[in-house]
Write a protein that holds these residues in place. Sequence first.
Motif, PDB file in Angstrom:
ATOM      1  N   ARG A  14       0.883  -1.336   0.380  1.00 26.26           N
ATOM      2  CA  ARG A  14       0.009  -0.269  -0.001  1.00 26.26           C
ATOM      3  C   ARG A  14       0.586   1.139  -0.283  1.00 26.26           C
ATOM      4  O   ARG A  14       0.792   2.352   0.437  1.00 26.26           O
ATOM      5  CB  ARG A  14      -1.231  -0.354   1.592  1.00 26.26           C
ATOM      6  N   SER A  15       2.270   0.885  -0.208  1.00 21.70           N
ATOM      7  CA  SER A  15       3.070   2.246   0.168  1.00 21.70           C
ATOM      8  C   SER A  15       2.669   3.303  -1.177  1.00 21.70           C
ATOM      9  O   SER A  15       2.956   4.617  -0.295  1.00 21.70           O
ATOM     10  CB  SER A  15       4.255   1.894  -0.914  1.00 21.70           C
ATOM     11  N   ALA A  16       2.167   3.132  -2.057  1.00 21.23           N
ATOM     12  CA  ALA A  16       1.035   4.450  -3.170  1.00 21.23           C
ATOM     13  C   ALA A  16      -0.031   5.124  -2.349  1.00 21.23           C
ATOM     14  O   ALA A  16       0.371   6.684  -1.900  1.00 21.23           O
ATOM     15  CB  ALA A  16       0.994   4.244  -4.528  1.00 21.23           C
ATOM     16  N   VAL A  17      -0.602   4.991  -1.813  1.00 18.01           N
ATOM     17  CA  VAL A  17      -1.586   5.083  -0.822  1.00 18.01           C
ATOM     18  C   VAL A  17      -0.821   5.751   0.127  1.00 18.01           C
ATOM     19  O   VAL A  17      -1.557   7.024   0.704  1.00 18.01           O
ATOM     20  CB  VAL A  17      -2.443   4.175  -0.488  1.00 18.01           C
ATOM     21  N   GLU A  18      -0.053   4.956   0.994  1.00 19.43           N
ATOM     22  CA  GLU A  18       1.127   5.549   2.115  1.00 19.43           C
ATOM     23  C   GLU A  18       1.214   7.191   1.642  1.00 19.43           C
ATOM     24  O   GLU A  18       0.936   8.030   2.542  1.00 19.43           O
ATOM     25  CB  GLU A  18       1.281   5.417   2.678  1.00 19.43           C
ATOM     26  N   LEU A  19       2.027   7.128   0.432  1.00 17.77           N
ATOM     27  CA  LEU A  19       2.644   7.984   0.227  1.00 17.77           C
ATOM     28  C   LEU A  19       1.821   9.881  -0.297  1.00 17.77           C
ATOM     29  O   LEU A  19       1.816  10.609   0.061  1.00 17.77           O
ATOM     30  CB  LEU A  19       3.853   8.045  -0.726  1.00 17.77           C
ATOM     31  N   ALA A  20       0.455   9.255  -1.099  1.00 21.10           N
ATOM     32  CA  ALA A  20      -0.246   9.633  -1.612  1.00 21.10           C
ATOM     33  C   ALA A  20      -1.116  10.883  -0.381  1.00 21.10           C
ATOM     34  O   ALA A  20      -0.855  12.054  -0.544  1.00 21.10           O
ATOM     35  CB  ALA A  20      -1.699   9.592  -2.125  1.00 21.10           C
TER      36      ALA A  20
END
Length: 299
Positions: A14-20
Amino acid sequence: MTYLVGYGPRNDDRSAVELACQLARSEPRPVQVVSVVPQGWSTPAASGTDREYESWAAHEGETAAAQAREELARHSSVDGSASWASGRSVPQVLMDEAARQDAWMLVVGSSEEAAAGRIRLSSKTDRLVHSASIPVAVAPRGYRSSAAVTRVTVGFRDDDAGWSLLDRVAELCRRIDARVRLVTFVVAPARRPVTTPVSHVETQVIELWKGRAGTALDLAQDHLRRRGFAEDRIEQRLVEGGDWERAIGALDWTDGDVLVVGSSSTHPVARVFLGSSAARILRNAPVPTVIVPGTGGAS
Protein backbone atom coordinates in the motif's frame (compact mmCIF):
# COMPACT_ATOMS: atom_id res chain seq x y z
CA MET A 1 -6.65 19.27 -8.44
CA THR A 2 -5.95 15.84 -7.01
CA TYR A 3 -3.26 13.32 -6.20
CA LEU A 4 -3.96 10.44 -8.56
CA VAL A 5 -2.72 7.09 -7.29
CA GLY A 6 -2.10 4.14 -9.58
CA TYR A 7 -3.03 1.04 -7.58
CA GLY A 8 -2.66 -2.46 -8.99
CA PRO A 9 -5.39 -5.05 -8.51
CA ARG A 10 -4.52 -7.54 -5.76
CA ASN A 11 -1.73 -5.20 -4.67
CA ASP A 12 0.04 -6.39 -1.53
CA ASP A 13 1.91 -3.10 -1.04
CA ARG A 14 0.00 0.00 0.00
CA SER A 15 3.04 2.29 -0.29
CA ALA A 16 1.56 4.48 -3.04
CA VAL A 17 -1.57 5.17 -0.98
CA GLU A 18 0.59 5.90 2.07
CA LEU A 19 2.73 8.37 0.13
CA ALA A 20 -0.26 10.12 -1.43
CA CYS A 21 -1.86 10.57 1.99
CA GLN A 22 1.41 11.92 3.38
CA LEU A 23 1.55 14.44 0.55
CA ALA A 24 -2.11 15.35 1.13
CA ARG A 25 -1.42 16.00 4.82
CA SER A 26 1.32 18.42 3.75
CA GLU A 27 -0.40 20.05 0.76
CA PRO A 28 -4.14 19.34 1.17
CA ARG A 29 -5.72 18.01 -1.99
CA PRO A 30 -8.09 15.07 -2.58
CA VAL A 31 -6.54 11.65 -3.12
CA GLN A 32 -8.11 9.60 -5.91
CA VAL A 33 -7.00 5.97 -6.16
CA VAL A 34 -7.54 4.25 -9.51
CA SER A 35 -7.03 0.56 -10.24
CA VAL A 36 -6.75 -0.42 -13.89
CA VAL A 37 -7.94 -3.84 -15.05
CA PRO A 38 -7.62 -5.43 -18.51
CA GLN A 39 -10.24 -4.54 -21.06
CA GLY A 40 -11.97 -7.28 -23.06
CA TRP A 41 -11.79 -7.39 -26.83
CA SER A 42 -14.76 -5.80 -28.53
CA THR A 43 -16.61 -8.23 -30.77
CA PRO A 44 -19.88 -7.88 -32.69
CA ALA A 45 -21.39 -10.62 -30.58
CA ALA A 46 -19.70 -11.29 -27.27
CA SER A 47 -19.14 -14.95 -26.59
CA GLY A 48 -19.61 -16.62 -23.23
CA THR A 49 -15.84 -16.53 -22.73
CA ASP A 50 -15.75 -12.78 -23.44
CA ARG A 51 -18.52 -12.14 -20.94
CA GLU A 52 -16.80 -14.28 -18.33
CA TYR A 53 -13.55 -12.37 -18.89
CA GLU A 54 -15.30 -9.01 -18.49
CA SER A 55 -17.05 -10.25 -15.36
CA TRP A 56 -13.72 -11.42 -13.93
CA ALA A 57 -12.06 -8.07 -14.74
CA ALA A 58 -14.92 -6.14 -13.14
CA HIS A 59 -14.62 -8.29 -10.01
CA GLU A 60 -10.86 -7.60 -9.88
CA GLY A 61 -11.53 -3.88 -10.20
CA GLU A 62 -14.16 -3.85 -7.47
CA THR A 63 -11.93 -5.88 -5.17
CA ALA A 64 -8.97 -3.53 -5.68
CA ALA A 65 -11.12 -0.42 -5.17
CA ALA A 66 -12.56 -1.87 -1.96
CA GLN A 67 -9.07 -2.68 -0.71
CA ALA A 68 -7.90 0.84 -1.52
CA ARG A 69 -10.86 2.31 0.39
CA GLU A 70 -9.87 0.27 3.44
CA GLU A 71 -6.36 1.67 3.22
CA LEU A 72 -7.64 5.23 2.78
CA ALA A 73 -9.76 4.77 5.89
CA ARG A 74 -6.52 4.60 7.88
CA HIS A 75 -6.05 8.28 7.04
CA SER A 76 -9.26 9.89 8.28
CA SER A 77 -7.94 13.44 7.83
CA VAL A 78 -7.45 12.92 4.08
CA ASP A 79 -10.22 13.40 1.52
CA GLY A 80 -9.84 10.12 -0.39
CA SER A 81 -11.83 7.95 -2.77
CA ALA A 82 -11.16 4.90 -4.93
CA SER A 83 -12.47 3.57 -8.23
CA TRP A 84 -11.45 1.28 -11.06
CA ALA A 85 -11.25 1.53 -14.84
CA SER A 86 -10.52 -0.85 -17.68
CA GLY A 87 -8.15 -0.33 -20.56
CA ARG A 88 -5.54 -1.85 -22.84
CA SER A 89 -2.69 0.21 -21.37
CA VAL A 90 -2.34 0.95 -17.66
CA PRO A 91 -0.13 4.04 -18.21
CA GLN A 92 -2.52 5.45 -20.81
CA VAL A 93 -5.57 4.96 -18.62
CA LEU A 94 -3.84 6.69 -15.71
CA MET A 95 -2.75 9.59 -17.91
CA ASP A 96 -6.29 9.93 -19.27
CA GLU A 97 -7.63 9.92 -15.70
CA ALA A 98 -5.03 12.49 -14.67
CA ALA A 99 -6.16 14.81 -17.46
CA ARG A 100 -9.84 14.26 -16.70
CA GLN A 101 -9.38 14.99 -13.00
CA ASP A 102 -6.88 17.79 -13.48
CA ALA A 103 -4.43 15.85 -11.31
CA TRP A 104 -1.54 17.78 -9.80
CA MET A 105 0.64 14.73 -9.26
CA LEU A 106 0.70 11.03 -10.07
CA VAL A 107 1.70 8.68 -7.25
CA VAL A 108 2.86 5.10 -7.81
CA GLY A 109 4.53 2.34 -5.84
CA SER A 110 7.62 0.33 -6.64
CA SER A 111 7.84 -2.98 -8.42
CA GLU A 112 7.28 -6.19 -6.45
CA GLU A 113 10.91 -7.02 -7.26
CA ALA A 114 12.17 -3.98 -5.33
CA ALA A 115 13.97 -4.58 -2.06
CA ALA A 116 12.21 -3.29 1.04
CA GLY A 117 12.75 0.45 1.37
CA ARG A 118 14.03 0.83 -2.20
CA ILE A 119 12.58 2.12 -5.43
CA ARG A 120 12.29 0.11 -8.60
CA LEU A 121 10.03 0.88 -11.53
CA SER A 122 7.94 -1.87 -13.07
CA SER A 123 7.53 -1.96 -16.84
CA LYS A 124 4.16 -0.18 -16.48
CA THR A 125 5.36 2.55 -14.14
CA ASP A 126 8.48 3.06 -16.25
CA ARG A 127 6.27 3.76 -19.28
CA LEU A 128 4.09 6.01 -17.14
CA VAL A 129 7.06 8.03 -15.93
CA HIS A 130 8.27 8.51 -19.50
CA SER A 131 4.84 9.68 -20.68
CA ALA A 132 4.00 12.05 -17.85
CA SER A 133 3.36 15.76 -18.27
CA ILE A 134 2.92 16.20 -14.50
CA PRO A 135 5.20 15.26 -11.58
CA VAL A 136 5.36 11.57 -10.68
CA ALA A 137 6.01 10.54 -7.08
CA VAL A 138 7.41 7.04 -6.52
CA ALA A 139 7.23 5.35 -3.12
CA PRO A 140 9.86 2.88 -1.91
CA ARG A 141 8.68 -0.69 -1.49
CA GLY A 142 6.80 -1.08 1.81
CA TYR A 143 6.82 2.68 2.51
CA ARG A 144 4.97 3.83 5.64
CA SER A 145 4.89 7.23 7.30
CA SER A 146 2.65 9.11 9.70
CA ALA A 147 4.60 12.36 9.28
CA ALA A 148 4.01 15.27 6.98
CA VAL A 149 6.70 16.27 4.50
CA THR A 150 9.19 18.28 6.56
CA ARG A 151 12.23 18.46 4.27
CA VAL A 152 12.64 18.41 0.50
CA THR A 153 16.04 17.44 -0.89
CA VAL A 154 16.72 18.80 -4.37
CA GLY A 155 19.20 17.17 -6.73
CA PHE A 156 20.69 20.49 -7.91
CA ARG A 157 22.64 21.16 -11.05
CA ASP A 158 23.85 24.58 -12.17
CA ASP A 159 22.05 25.02 -15.47
CA ASP A 160 18.84 26.75 -16.60
CA ALA A 161 16.74 23.66 -15.99
CA GLY A 162 18.28 23.15 -12.55
CA TRP A 163 17.40 26.69 -11.51
CA SER A 164 13.87 26.24 -12.85
CA LEU A 165 13.51 23.08 -10.78
CA LEU A 166 14.78 24.93 -7.71
CA ASP A 167 12.15 27.67 -8.11
CA ARG A 168 9.37 25.11 -8.43
CA VAL A 169 10.54 23.26 -5.33
CA ALA A 170 10.94 26.52 -3.41
CA GLU A 171 7.32 27.41 -4.09
CA LEU A 172 6.18 23.99 -2.89
CA CYS A 173 8.30 24.21 0.27
CA ARG A 174 6.89 27.64 1.02
CA ARG A 175 3.31 26.31 0.83
CA ILE A 176 3.94 23.26 3.03
CA ASP A 177 6.47 24.95 5.36
CA ALA A 178 9.19 22.41 4.61
CA ARG A 179 12.94 22.91 4.77
CA VAL A 180 15.03 22.80 1.60
CA ARG A 181 18.24 20.80 1.22
CA LEU A 182 20.32 21.50 -1.88
CA VAL A 183 22.49 18.58 -2.90
CA THR A 184 24.99 18.10 -5.69
CA PHE A 185 26.42 14.61 -6.01
CA VAL A 186 30.02 13.98 -6.98
CA VAL A 187 30.29 10.35 -8.01
CA ALA A 188 33.78 9.32 -9.08
CA PRO A 189 35.42 5.89 -9.05
CA ALA A 190 38.37 5.18 -6.81
CA ARG A 191 41.49 6.94 -8.00
CA ARG A 192 44.09 4.99 -9.93
CA PRO A 193 47.53 4.39 -8.41
CA VAL A 194 49.80 7.43 -8.51
CA THR A 195 51.96 5.66 -11.06
CA THR A 196 49.18 6.09 -13.62
CA PRO A 197 49.81 9.37 -15.45
CA VAL A 198 46.10 10.09 -16.06
CA SER A 199 45.25 9.95 -12.35
CA HIS A 200 46.59 13.43 -11.58
CA VAL A 201 44.66 14.94 -14.48
CA GLU A 202 41.45 13.27 -13.35
CA THR A 203 41.97 14.55 -9.83
CA GLN A 204 42.47 18.09 -11.10
CA VAL A 205 39.28 17.92 -13.18
CA ILE A 206 37.24 16.58 -10.25
CA GLU A 207 38.59 19.23 -7.88
CA LEU A 208 37.85 21.98 -10.40
CA TRP A 209 34.31 20.70 -10.89
CA LYS A 210 33.78 20.47 -7.12
CA GLY A 211 34.85 24.07 -6.74
CA ARG A 212 32.39 25.24 -9.36
CA ALA A 213 29.62 23.09 -7.90
CA GLY A 214 30.26 24.53 -4.45
CA THR A 215 30.04 28.07 -5.81
CA ALA A 216 26.76 27.21 -7.57
CA LEU A 217 25.33 25.82 -4.33
CA ASP A 218 26.25 29.06 -2.54
CA LEU A 219 24.46 31.06 -5.23
CA ALA A 220 21.42 28.80 -4.99
CA GLN A 221 21.30 29.26 -1.23
CA ASP A 222 21.51 33.06 -1.67
CA HIS A 223 18.70 32.81 -4.22
CA LEU A 224 16.46 31.07 -1.68
CA ARG A 225 17.28 33.67 0.97
CA ARG A 226 16.18 36.41 -1.42
CA ARG A 227 12.94 34.52 -1.89
CA GLY A 228 12.29 34.80 1.83
CA PHE A 229 13.66 31.53 3.21
CA ALA A 230 15.18 31.85 6.66
CA GLU A 231 18.74 30.66 7.21
CA ASP A 232 17.62 27.72 9.32
CA ARG A 233 15.26 26.52 6.55
CA ILE A 234 18.05 25.97 4.01
CA GLU A 235 20.99 23.62 3.94
CA GLN A 236 23.40 22.57 1.23
CA ARG A 237 25.62 19.56 0.69
CA LEU A 238 28.25 18.61 -1.84
CA VAL A 239 28.33 14.84 -1.45
CA GLU A 240 31.07 12.55 -2.73
CA GLY A 241 31.05 8.80 -3.22
CA GLY A 242 32.73 6.09 -5.23
CA ASP A 243 29.31 5.05 -6.54
CA TRP A 244 25.74 6.34 -6.35
CA GLU A 245 24.73 4.09 -3.46
CA ARG A 246 27.57 5.42 -1.29
CA ALA A 247 27.01 9.03 -2.30
CA ILE A 248 23.29 8.96 -1.56
CA GLY A 249 23.88 6.93 1.59
CA ALA A 250 26.27 9.60 2.88
CA LEU A 251 23.30 11.89 3.50
CA ASP A 252 21.13 11.63 6.59
CA TRP A 253 17.55 10.62 5.76
CA THR A 254 14.66 10.83 8.21
CA ASP A 255 10.90 10.30 8.24
CA GLY A 256 9.34 13.27 6.45
CA ASP A 257 12.07 13.51 3.79
CA VAL A 258 11.24 13.63 0.09
CA LEU A 259 13.76 13.76 -2.75
CA VAL A 260 13.09 15.71 -5.96
CA VAL A 261 14.94 15.28 -9.25
CA GLY A 262 14.38 16.89 -12.61
CA SER A 263 13.98 15.19 -15.93
CA SER A 264 14.66 16.26 -19.48
CA SER A 265 11.93 17.03 -21.96
CA THR A 266 12.90 15.35 -25.22
CA HIS A 267 9.78 14.84 -27.31
CA PRO A 268 6.05 15.63 -27.05
CA VAL A 269 5.27 11.91 -27.06
CA ALA A 270 7.78 11.12 -24.30
CA ARG A 271 7.79 14.18 -22.09
CA VAL A 272 9.91 12.75 -19.32
CA PHE A 273 13.39 11.45 -19.99
CA LEU A 274 15.38 10.15 -17.06
CA GLY A 275 19.01 10.95 -17.70
CA SER A 276 21.70 8.66 -16.33
CA SER A 277 22.13 10.58 -13.06
CA ALA A 278 18.40 10.86 -12.33
CA ALA A 279 17.89 7.15 -13.05
CA ARG A 280 20.72 6.18 -10.70
CA ILE A 281 19.44 8.49 -7.98
CA LEU A 282 16.00 6.91 -8.29
CA ARG A 283 17.38 3.37 -7.97
CA ASN A 284 19.34 4.23 -4.81
CA ALA A 285 16.94 6.64 -3.10
CA PRO A 286 15.82 5.47 0.37
CA VAL A 287 12.93 7.96 0.51
CA PRO A 288 10.00 8.87 -1.78
CA THR A 289 11.22 10.54 -4.94
CA VAL A 290 9.36 13.03 -7.11
CA ILE A 291 10.32 13.29 -10.77
CA VAL A 292 9.47 16.70 -12.21
CA PRO A 293 9.09 16.73 -16.01
CA GLY A 294 10.65 19.16 -18.39
CA THR A 295 13.37 20.48 -16.10
CA GLY A 296 16.45 18.49 -17.09
CA GLY A 297 17.77 18.94 -13.56
CA ALA A 298 19.72 15.68 -13.57
CA SER A 299 21.07 14.05 -16.67
